[in-house]
Every structure is written in structure tokens, then in C-alpha cells.
Write a protein that holds these residues in place. Sequence first.
Motif, mmCIF file in Angstrom:
data_model
loop_
_atom_site.group_PDB
_atom_site.id
_atom_site.type_symbol
_atom_site.label_atom_id
_atom_site.label_comp_id
_atom_site.label_asym_id
_atom_site.label_seq_id
_atom_site.Cartn_x
_atom_site.Cartn_y
_atom_site.Cartn_z
ATOM 1 N N ASP A 8 0.828 -1.203 0.000
ATOM 2 C CA ASP A 8 0.000 0.000 0.000
ATOM 3 C C ASP A 8 0.870 1.263 0.000
ATOM 4 O O ASP A 8 0.577 2.230 -0.696
ATOM 5 N N SER A 39 -4.406 -2.732 -1.359
ATOM 6 C CA SER A 39 -4.207 -4.143 -1.705
ATOM 7 C C SER A 39 -5.188 -5.096 -1.039
ATOM 8 O O SER A 39 -5.234 -6.266 -1.411
ATOM 9 N N THR A 40 -5.974 -4.622 -0.064
ATOM 10 C CA THR A 40 -6.785 -5.572 0.689
ATOM 11 C C THR A 40 -8.271 -5.230 0.797
ATOM 12 O O THR A 40 -9.040 -6.043 1.283
ATOM 13 N N THR A 41 -8.691 -4.038 0.360
ATOM 14 C CA THR A 41 -10.114 -3.700 0.471
ATOM 15 C C THR A 41 -10.655 -3.240 -0.873
ATOM 16 O O THR A 41 -9.931 -2.673 -1.697
ATOM 17 N N GLY A 42 -11.924 -3.465 -1.073
ATOM 18 C CA GLY A 42 -12.568 -3.015 -2.308
ATOM 19 C C GLY A 42 -12.532 -1.500 -2.454
ATOM 20 O O GLY A 42 -12.287 -0.985 -3.528
ATOM 21 N N ASP A 43 -12.764 -0.787 -1.347
ATOM 22 C CA ASP A 43 -12.725 0.681 -1.399
ATOM 23 C C ASP A 43 -11.338 1.186 -1.784
ATOM 24 O O ASP A 43 -11.200 2.125 -2.551
ATOM 25 N N MET A 45 -9.116 -0.451 -3.552
ATOM 26 C CA MET A 45 -8.876 -0.776 -4.968
ATOM 27 C C MET A 45 -9.626 0.180 -5.886
ATOM 28 O O MET A 45 -9.130 0.539 -6.950
ATOM 29 N N LEU A 46 -10.814 0.626 -5.462
ATOM 30 C CA LEU A 46 -11.572 1.586 -6.274
ATOM 31 C C LEU A 46 -10.844 2.930 -6.397
ATOM 32 O O LEU A 46 -10.951 3.604 -7.404
ATOM 33 N N LYS A 47 -10.079 3.297 -5.360
ATOM 34 C CA LYS A 47 -9.310 4.545 -5.413
ATOM 35 C C LYS A 47 -8.264 4.479 -6.534
ATOM 36 O O LYS A 47 -7.935 5.493 -7.133
#
Length: 50
Positions: A8, A39-43, A45-47
Amino acid sequence: MQAGRELDKQVAEALGRRVDEHMDIYVNGEVWEKIPQFSTTGDGMLKLIE
């Protein structure tokens, strides 16, 4: 888990953010913010998509 946070930090640096080496924070403009969990959350990754 630690390896994910290191990734991250590398992502934040690649996005041009100035990262604090000792804490999970980075400068976004003029404001220090917690580094998103790219690397670990959908939010997080959306960023990357934005």
C-alpha cells in the motif's frame, strides 16, 4: 498483513504521494491522511481506478 501495508505504501508513492516511513500516513495535497488499504479492500482498490 504487514506485506500488504508495505505494498500500500509503494502504491501511494507510485501515485505521487509523500509517504511517512514510520507511520501509515501520506500527504494528499496539504493534508496528512491514512494510507488506503489499496491491496486488501474493495474501497482501496476503487481509489486506484479513479
